[in-house]
Design an enzyme around this catalytic site. Structure first.
Site, PDB file in Angstrom:
ATOM      1  N   HIS A  11      40.760  39.709  56.077  1.00 43.49           N
ATOM      2  CA  HIS A  11      39.767  38.842  56.735  1.00 43.49           C
ATOM      3  C   HIS A  11      39.435  39.316  58.154  1.00 43.49           C
ATOM      4  O   HIS A  11      38.430  38.893  58.725  1.00 43.49           O
ATOM      5  CB  HIS A  11      40.270  37.398  56.827  1.00 43.49           C
ATOM      6  CG  HIS A  11      40.416  36.727  55.498  1.00 43.49           C
ATOM      7  ND1 HIS A  11      39.389  36.681  54.583  1.00 43.49           N
ATOM      8  CD2 HIS A  11      41.465  36.082  54.926  1.00 43.49           C
ATOM      9  CE1 HIS A  11      39.807  36.023  53.497  1.00 43.49           C
ATOM     10  NE2 HIS A  11      41.058  35.667  53.676  1.00 43.49           N
ATOM     11  N   ASP A  40      42.886  39.926  46.190  1.00 38.87           N
ATOM     12  CA  ASP A  40      43.261  38.668  46.846  1.00 38.87           C
ATOM     13  C   ASP A  40      42.250  37.597  46.410  1.00 38.87           C
ATOM     14  O   ASP A  40      41.077  37.907  46.188  1.00 38.87           O
ATOM     15  CB  ASP A  40      43.204  38.854  48.364  1.00 38.87           C
ATOM     16  CG  ASP A  40      43.703  37.643  49.142  1.00 38.87           C
ATOM     17  OD1 ASP A  40      44.839  37.682  49.639  1.00 38.87           O
ATOM     18  OD2 ASP A  40      42.941  36.644  49.253  1.00 38.87           O
ATOM     19  N   ASP A  48      47.486  35.714  45.829  1.00 40.48           N
ATOM     20  CA  ASP A  48      47.162  34.284  45.861  1.00 40.48           C
ATOM     21  C   ASP A  48      46.209  33.862  44.739  1.00 40.48           C
ATOM     22  O   ASP A  48      45.841  32.691  44.654  1.00 40.48           O
ATOM     23  CB  ASP A  48      46.629  33.844  47.234  1.00 40.48           C
ATOM     24  CG  ASP A  48      45.659  34.817  47.842  1.00 40.48           C
ATOM     25  OD1 ASP A  48      45.205  35.748  47.149  1.00 40.48           O
ATOM     26  OD2 ASP A  48      45.340  34.660  49.046  1.00 40.48           O
TER      27      ASP A  48
HETATM   28  N1  Q9C Z   1      40.067  24.546  55.689  1.00 40.75           N
HETATM   29  C1  Q9C Z   1      44.606  35.223  53.085  1.00 40.75           C
HETATM   30  O1  Q9C Z   1      44.899  34.927  51.947  1.00 40.75           O
HETATM   31  N2  Q9C Z   1      42.380  28.611  54.890  1.00 40.75           N
HETATM   32  N3  Q9C Z   1      44.060  34.361  53.929  1.00 40.75           N
HETATM   33  C2  Q9C Z   1      41.792  27.817  55.908  1.00 40.75           C
HETATM   34  C3  Q9C Z   1      40.559  25.735  56.340  1.00 40.75           C
HETATM   35  C4  Q9C Z   1      42.553  29.958  55.272  1.00 40.75           C
HETATM   36  C5  Q9C Z   1      43.745  33.042  53.498  1.00 40.75           C
HETATM   37  C6  Q9C Z   1      41.550  26.428  55.438  1.00 40.75           C
HETATM   38  C7  Q9C Z   1      42.957  30.819  54.123  1.00 40.75           C
HETATM   39  C8  Q9C Z   1      43.178  32.232  54.584  1.00 40.75           C
HETATM   40  C9  Q9C Z   1      44.912  36.573  53.620  1.00 40.75           C
HETATM   41 ZN    ZN Z   2      43.904  35.290  50.258  1.00 42.62          ZN
END
Ligand code: Q9C
Ligand code: ZN
Length: 657
Positions: A154, A194, A287
Site C-alpha cells: 500500500h 494479498d 489475508d
Molecule cells: N476502515 C495489508 O493487508 N484497514 N493492509 C483500514 C479502515 C486497513 C491492510 C480500515 C487494511 C490495511 C497490507
Molecule cells: Zn492486505
C-alpha cells in the site's frame, strides 16, 4: 534456535535422486520491534512473522532452506520508488526527537501506527526483499520467501498507508531493473495476491512496461480497502506501461480456491506466458486466506500452493515471495508452510471444498479479459459457455462498503445461512414429514417489522405510480396493472433527496411505458453527478415486493430477495449493494441513512453500467409517457418547476456517460 543458513543450505544438493532447489528463507526477529506504541492490539502484529518462522521450523522445512537474516535497505535503494521526504520521514520516525510527535504523525496517516522500532523494521523489511531478490536474480538461490513486516504494497512514493511504510517489493523490483543491469533482469512480473489492492505498487510502475503488475483483490465497486477506483480492471497502465497493469477486482467476499484458480487459469497464466518474465516477485499477503479477520475470503493452503506451483513454470522458477498482509496467525502459518513446500518442490497437499467459482467471478474474469485482450492476444477468446456455466450459486451477495471489519466473521455466518437456505430451496428440500418445506409466509412477518426508505429516481417518483406497487392497480399512462404488495398500507413518510450518482436511460422499451429507455443510476457515486430521488418509508416486506415487481418476479416467493440479514449487514457497514435477480434492477444500493433508517435504491449492476458506458448496451432516451411521468413526479413532489424538471431529464437522457 535459528539454523545457520550457510550450513543447511549447502547440505541441500541431491536427495532421493531428485535435484533439490535452493530455497532462501529470510527471517529477522528485529522486524518484530515495529509494534503499536502503547501495546494496543492490532492485526498487523509482531507474532505474524514469528508464527510463520516457528511453523516452518517445527515442520522441518526451514532446515531444508538457506536461512538468511535481514539486511537494511540503503536510502538510495528506497529512493528508487520513494521520495526523499518519505524516506527521511520513515528514517527519523523512531528517533528520540520524534517521541512526542510520532503518534500525531501516525494519526494523520491512513491506517498506520508507529513506535520506536518502526524505522528499523521498515528498513529491514525493504532491505530483506532486496537481498533475497538479488540472490535469486544472481542464481545463488533458486527462489525464496522473505518473512517480512511491516508489509509494503500500500505504501506509495510519498506516503505510508495500510500498515505499510516502504513498498518492499517495489523497491526490490526497481533495484533489479535500475541498479543491477549486470544481472540481466529486464522483465519482472509482480503478482499481488494479498486480499487488498496493491495501490502503491501499481502507481510506482504505472508507466513502466518492464514491470507487469497483477493484483487480485476484493474491490466491491470501490468500497473495499484501500477503496476507490484504483483497483478496478479498467486501470491498465499508461504510456509505455499501458497493458502492463492488471487488476482482478472481486465484486464480493467469500472468494476461495476456485475463484483464484480461475483468475490464474484464464488471466494470469496466459498473460505470464506471453510476457515471459525473467523473475517473479510475489506480494504474498495471506489475508485472502480462510479465517482471516479482515479479508473475508476463503483461500486454503492448498489453493495457495496451486497458485504458486503454477507460477513456478515461469522464469525458471525464480520466485521471490514477500509477506504482505494476513492476520489470522493460524491461517498465515499454514498457508506459508504450504507455499514453502511448493518452493521446495514437495508433493502437493490435498484439495479444498468449494467446487466452482462464483458467478460474479466469471463476470469479473470476462471483463478483465475483454479490457486487456488488445495487449494480450491470449485473452481474446470468449470463455466457453460450458466453462462459465460451472458456478457456485450466489443467491445473495452482500457488498460491504467499509474496507474491513471485526464483524466480518459474523457476517459470514449470516451469509452462509442465507445462501444455504436458498440453495436448499432451489433443490426443493424435504422436511422430516417428507413434505416440501416452503417457509412461505414466515419471512414476511419478520420483514414487516423493519422500515427502510425506498429511493426512486424513475417513474416511482410520481406517487400515484409508486402506490401501484403497494396497493396494486394502474396509474395514468401505464400499459399494465401491478399486483401490489401483500401489505397494502401506504408509505409512512415521503421525502426528497439528491444523491451523487449519474442518472441515465437505456433499454429498448419497458412493459409499462412502451418504446424508449428506462431510468438507471450509476451504482457508483461521483461527486459531480446528481440524481434526485423521492424516498418512501416502507417496510422491508414491501420493499421486497417492489423488488419482485420491478424485476418481473412473482410476489408470492417463498424467500425474500433482500432479507433481514442483508439489511443488517448494510446497516452495520454503511452503503453496499446486493445482487438479486436477472432483471434490469438487480442491484440494490444503499445510499445512506435518514432518521437512522437505511435508504435503498435499485439499479443495474456495475458491469452492466460499464456496458452502457462502452456503448455495448446502447443508451436510449425515455418514452414520452415515461419522461412525462418523471417530470410529473418531480413537479408534484414539489422538487422542481416543470421547466427545471424537463431540463434535468433531457440532460440526463442526452449526455454521454
Ligand atoms: N476502515 C495489508 O493487508 N484497514 N493492509 C483500514 C479502515 C486497513 C491492510 C480500515 C487494511 C490495511 C497490507
Ligand atoms: Zn492486505
Amino acid at each position: 534456535m535459528a539454523m545457520s543458513g550457510e550450513s543447511s543450505g549447502k547440505n541441500c544438493g541431491y536427495s532421493d535422486g531428485k535435484s533439490q532447489r535452493k530455497v532462501g528463507l529470510l527471517y529477522d526477529e528485529k522486524m518484530c520491534k515495529h509494534d503499536t506504541p502503547d501495546g494496543e492490539d492490532h492485526p498487523e502484529c509482531p507474532d505474524r512473522i514469528r508464527i510463520i518462522w516457528e511453523t516452518l521450523q517445527l515442520a522441518g522445512v526451514a532446515q531444508r532452506c538457506v536461512v538468511l537474516g535481514g539486511s537494511k535497505a540503503e536510502d538510495k535503494q528506497l529512493q528508487l520508488v520513494h521520495t526523499k521526504d518519505h524516506v527521511n520521514l520513515v528514517k527519523s520516525i523512531s528517533t528520540k526527537k520524534k517521541d512526542i510527535r510520532r503518534n500525531k504523525i501516525a494519526s494523520q496517516l491512513n491506517s498506520i501506527y508507529l513506535n520506536g522500532g518502526s524505522s528499523e523494521a521498515a528498513y529491514l523489511a525493504a532491505g530483506s526483499v532486496v537481498e533475497l531478490a538479488e540472490k535469486v536474480a544472481e542464481g545463488e538461490l533458486d527462489c525464496g520467501f522473505a518473512i517480512v513486516r511491516p508489509p509494503g504494497h500500500h505504501a506509495e512514493a510519498d506516503e505510508a498507508m495500510g500498515f505499510c511504510l516502504f513498498n518492499n517489493v517495489a523497491v526490490a523490483a526497481s533495484y533489479l531493473l535500475n541498479e543491477r543491469p549486470d544481472l540481466g533482469v529486464k522483465k519482472i512480473l509482480i503478482v499481488d495476491w494479498d486480499v487488498h489492492h496493491g495501490n502503491g505498487t501499481q502507481k510506482m510502475f504505472w508507466k513502466d512496461p518492464r514491470v507487469l503488475f497483477f493484483s487480485v483483490h476484493r474491490h466491491e465497486y470501490g468500497s473495499f480497502y484501500p477503496a476507490g477506483d484504483d483497483g478496478y480492471y479498467n486501470m491498465v497502465g499508461e504510456g509505455p506501461g499501458e497493458g502492463f497493469n492488471i487488476n482482478v477486482p472481486w465484486e464480493q467476499g467469500r472468494c476461495g480456491d476456485p475463484d483464484y484458480l480461475a483468475a490464474w487459469d484464464h488471466i494470469l497464466i496466459p498473460v505470464a506466458k506471453e510476457f515471459n518474465p525473467d523473475i517473479i516477485l510475489l506480494s504474498a499477503g495471506f489475508d485472502a486466506a480462510i479465517g482471516d479477520p479482515l479479508g473475508g475470503c476463503r483461500v486454503t493452503p492448498y489453493g495457495y500452493s496451486i497458485m504458486l506451483k503454477k507460477l513456478m513454470e515461469f522464469a525458471q522458477g525464480k520466485i521471490v515471495m514477500a509477506l504482505e498482509g494476513g492476520y489470522n496467525l493460524d491461517s498465515i502459518a499454514k498457508s506459508s508452510l504450504a507455499c514453502v513446500k511448493v518452493l521446495l518442490e514437495d508433493e502437493p497437499i490435498q484439495g479444498s471444498s468449494k467446487a466452482y467459482p462464483f458467478e460474479s467471478t466469471w463476470r469479473v474474469i470476462q471483463a478483465v479479459r475483454k479490457r486487456l485482450c488488445a495487449y494480450w492476444p491470449s485473452l481474446a477468446d470468449e470463455l466457453s459457455w460450458k466453462l462459465i456455466d460451472q458456478k457456485t450459486p450466489t443467491p445473495i451477495i452482500i457488498v460491504s462498503s467499509s474496507s474491513d471489519s471485526e464483524t466480518e466473521d459474523d457476517t459470514h455466518g449470516i451469509v452462509d445461512q442465507m445462501s444455504k437456505l436458498n440453495i436448499e430451496k432451489q433443490e426443493g428440500t424435504l422436511n422430516e414429514n417428507d413434505q416440501v418445506d416452503t417457509a412461505s409466509t414466515s419471512w414476511r412477518a419478520d420483514l414487516a417489522k423493519v422500515d427502510v426508505w425506498y429511493a426512486s429516481y424513475g417513474s416511482n417518483m410520481w406517487k400515484p405510480r409508486f402506490l401501484c406497487y403497494i396497493q396494486g392497480g394502474q396509474a395514468e399512462g401505464m400499459k399494465k396493472a401491478c399486483v401490489g404488495s401483500m401489505d397494502k398500507s401506504p408509505p409512512k413518510g415521503i421525502m426528497w433527496e439528491t444523491f451523487p450518482h449519474r442518472l441515465f436511460f437505456g433499454r429498448e422499451s419497458t412493459a409499462t411505458w412502451g418504446v424508449g429507455g428506462a431510468a438507471f443510476t450509476n451504482p457508483l457515486t461521483n461527486i459531480n453527478d446528481q440524481t434526485h430521488m423521492c424516498i418512501y418509508r416502507i417496510t422491508l416486506e414491501q420493499f421486497n415486493d417492489v423488488l419482485f415487481q420491478e424485476n418481473g418476479l412473482n410476489v408470492d416467493s417463498d424467500f425474500p430477495l433482500f432479507d433481514l440479514a442483508a439489511l443488517q449487514l448494510v446497516e452495520n457497514k454503511g452503503s453496499g449493494s446486493l445482487e438479486a435477480s436477472n432483471g434490469w434492477y438487480n442491484n440494490v444500493v444503499c445510499l445512506g441513512k435518514e432518521l437512522n433508517i437505511p435508504i435503498l435504491t435499485m439499479t443495474c449492476t456495475l458491469s452492466t453500467f460499464e456496458k452502457f458506458k462502452s456503448g455495448e448496451i446502447p443508451l436510449r432516451p425515455p418514452a414520452k409517457a415515461y419522461a412525462d411521468t418523471l417530470v410529473r413526479g418531480l413537479v408534484e413532489g414539489g422538487r422542481f418547476s416543470e421547466e427545471e424538471a424537463e431540463s434535468y431529464i433531457d440532460n440526463a437522457a442526452s449526455k454521454p456517460l
